[in-house]
Design an enzyme around this catalytic site. Structure first.
Site, PDB file in Angstrom:
ATOM      1  N   ARG A  19      62.456  57.596  22.557  1.00  0.00           N
ATOM      2  CA  ARG A  19      63.314  57.954  23.529  1.00  0.00           C
ATOM      3  C   ARG A  19      62.251  58.323  25.079  1.00  0.00           C
ATOM      4  O   ARG A  19      62.249  57.740  25.954  1.00  0.00           O
ATOM      5  CB  ARG A  19      63.964  59.135  23.341  1.00  0.00           C
ATOM      6  CG  ARG A  19      65.259  59.568  24.262  1.00  0.00           C
ATOM      7  CD  ARG A  19      64.764  60.241  25.527  1.00  0.00           C
ATOM      8  NE  ARG A  19      64.193  61.496  25.189  1.00  0.00           N
ATOM      9  CZ  ARG A  19      63.771  62.224  26.203  1.00  0.00           C
ATOM     10  NH1 ARG A  19      63.731  61.819  27.293  1.00  0.00           N
ATOM     11  NH2 ARG A  19      63.184  63.530  25.787  1.00  0.00           N
ATOM     12  N   ASP A  20      61.555  59.295  24.896  1.00  0.00           N
ATOM     13  CA  ASP A  20      60.840  59.729  26.108  1.00  0.00           C
ATOM     14  C   ASP A  20      59.773  58.741  26.295  1.00  0.00           C
ATOM     15  O   ASP A  20      59.505  58.407  27.560  1.00  0.00           O
ATOM     16  CB  ASP A  20      60.133  61.142  25.890  1.00  0.00           C
ATOM     17  CG  ASP A  20      60.024  62.057  26.983  1.00  0.00           C
ATOM     18  OD1 ASP A  20      59.802  61.471  28.042  1.00  0.00           O
ATOM     19  OD2 ASP A  20      59.599  63.290  26.695  1.00  0.00           O
ATOM     20  N   HIS A 213      58.115  71.289  23.901  1.00  0.00           N
ATOM     21  CA  HIS A 213      57.740  69.630  24.388  1.00  0.00           C
ATOM     22  C   HIS A 213      56.827  69.656  25.648  1.00  0.00           C
ATOM     23  O   HIS A 213      57.103  69.854  26.514  1.00  0.00           O
ATOM     24  CB  HIS A 213      59.218  69.381  24.873  1.00  0.00           C
ATOM     25  CG  HIS A 213      59.490  67.872  25.361  1.00  0.00           C
ATOM     26  ND1 HIS A 213      59.875  67.025  24.694  1.00  0.00           N
ATOM     27  CD2 HIS A 213      58.842  67.402  26.497  1.00  0.00           C
ATOM     28  CE1 HIS A 213      59.827  65.891  25.364  1.00  0.00           C
ATOM     29  NE2 HIS A 213      59.175  66.213  26.699  1.00  0.00           N
ATOM     30  N   HIS A 215      53.809  67.632  27.905  1.00  0.00           N
ATOM     31  CA  HIS A 215      53.252  66.396  28.311  1.00  0.00           C
ATOM     32  C   HIS A 215      51.777  66.514  28.523  1.00  0.00           C
ATOM     33  O   HIS A 215      51.337  67.818  28.697  1.00  0.00           O
ATOM     34  CB  HIS A 215      54.085  66.128  29.632  1.00  0.00           C
ATOM     35  CG  HIS A 215      55.301  65.420  29.420  1.00  0.00           C
ATOM     36  ND1 HIS A 215      55.595  64.067  29.600  1.00  0.00           N
ATOM     37  CD2 HIS A 215      56.348  65.755  28.823  1.00  0.00           C
ATOM     38  CE1 HIS A 215      56.759  63.641  29.157  1.00  0.00           C
ATOM     39  NE2 HIS A 215      57.336  64.639  28.780  1.00  0.00           N
ATOM     40  N   CYS A 246      54.343  59.553  33.644  1.00  0.00           N
ATOM     41  CA  CYS A 246      54.936  60.316  34.668  1.00  0.00           C
ATOM     42  C   CYS A 246      54.810  59.493  36.109  1.00  0.00           C
ATOM     43  O   CYS A 246      53.814  59.173  36.550  1.00  0.00           O
ATOM     44  CB  CYS A 246      54.340  61.904  34.959  1.00  0.00           C
ATOM     45  SG  CYS A 246      55.021  62.616  36.179  1.00  0.00           S
ATOM     46  N   ASN A 255      53.862  62.068  26.752  1.00  0.00           N
ATOM     47  CA  ASN A 255      53.823  63.275  25.937  1.00  0.00           C
ATOM     48  C   ASN A 255      52.349  63.560  25.185  1.00  0.00           C
ATOM     49  O   ASN A 255      51.601  62.521  25.127  1.00  0.00           O
ATOM     50  CB  ASN A 255      54.952  62.850  24.853  1.00  0.00           C
ATOM     51  CG  ASN A 255      56.436  62.962  25.465  1.00  0.00           C
ATOM     52  OD1 ASN A 255      56.973  61.805  25.733  1.00  0.00           O
ATOM     53  ND2 ASN A 255      56.779  63.969  25.442  1.00  0.00           N
TER      54      ASN A 255
HETATM   55 ZN    ZN Z   1      59.366  64.735  27.911  1.00  0.00          ZN
END
Ligand code: ZN
Length: 311
Positions: A19-20, A213, A215, A246, A255
């Protein structure tokens, strides 16, 4: 704090790469490759995977197969299949596909919230309430997590007051979220800040405090996870190969790298339930589905230390 510690693990590593990770890369991974990647993660012992985001395909073409991926992933017993949902409509689609846990991003930064979902943070709390109600009707066993995004700072707003973060996390729990986790969406966090905020979060919502969570944008991802662990956090989001990036920090990794996170905890004697050799092998199907996409990770690059044995 939702980690299942009853079996052979002390913490829960929640893999968010599908997902991320994927939503941050340009290429679209073919659905059968996603299946092979998920299979490899499961074979390595991963027990929770965020497999998709239920957003309109025109916004994120990478997630056009979200329902199909959820329906596939739930065939694996013993794995919690998670989906990100930005609103009630996405939640309904995810629940109907069979998602076993939902995560809703609720931004503590007003500017980020408006830019990201065109809603204020308070509107998003109402969305949590509506989703919790729908969940109770359709699938009462499904857990609902509010991921408080930009909890450690925001590229649009800059500093995000800690009081705003904690108040919002508590509002989400009061609105029906089973847990509120804290997300360092843009990689601004430092370990002292992580300890402070998770301590306040636990004091405020107790066992409803959720995942860290993090990064790795500024290289502090692992340090931040360790700081969270020292405050009692037992669920950590990470992505295989640190997939993603990012858009505000070109060249930065995404991540926290799952392989490095597993190595850190296992080397400390904290059991993750994940086999290090097998999780590194899971990079093969990932790369097959995303040829040319750079993967990060210090442990995969350097290899395991001489004489290292996983318990
Ligand atoms: Zn994230």
């Amino acid at each position: 704090m939702a980690a299942d510690t009853s079996t052979h693990a002390d913490i829960l590593i929640s893999e968010v790469g599908p997902r991320d990770g994927l939503q941050s890369v340009k290429a679209i991974m073919p659905t059968p490759d996603k299946f092979r990647w998920i299979d490899a993660l499961v074979a390595a012992g991963v027990r929770e995977i965020e497999v998709a985001s239920f957003v309109p395909a025109r916004l994120l073409p990478q997630m056009a197969d979200a329902a199909e991926v959820v329906r596939y992933a739930i065939r694996h017993p013993g794995v919690t299949v998670m989906a990100l949902v930005p609103n009630l409509r996405g939640a309904e689609a995810a629940l109907r596909a069979g998602a076993q846990k939902l995560t809703l991003p609720v931004s503590a930064s007003r500017e980020h919230s408006l830019a990201n979902v065109r809603k204020t943070s308070e509107d998003m709390v109402e969305e949590v309430r509506a989703i919790a109600k729908l969940r109770d009707e359709l699938a009462p066993g499904v857990r609902l997590e509010a991921g408080i995004s930009t909890a450690f700072g925001c590229t649009l707003q800059g500093v995000v007051p800690e009081d705003d973060v904690i108040r919002l996390a508590a509002m989400c729990v009061a609105a029906g979220a089973d847990e509120s986790g804290l997300s360092d969406t843009v990689g601004y966090a430092n370990p002292a800040q992580v300890r402070r905020l998770f301590r306040r979060l636990r004091a405020e919502v107790g066992q409803h405090a959720g995942a860290a969570h993090m990064h790795n944008t500024r290289g502090l991802g692992l340090a931040n996870c360790l700081a969270a662990w020292e405050e009692g956090v037992r669920t950590f989001d990470s992505s295989l190969g640190g997939l993603g990036g990012c858009p505000y920090a070109p060249g930065a990794s995404g991540n926290v790298v799952t392989e490095d996170l597993v190595f850190m905890f296992e080397a400390m004697g904290v059991r993750t339930g994940i086999d290090l050799e097998k999780i590194m092998a899971a990079r093969v199907p990932l790369s097959a589905g995303l040829p040319g996409e750079p993967l990060y990770g210090m442990t995969p690059d350097a290899g395991l230390p001489k004489g290292y044995t996983q318990r």
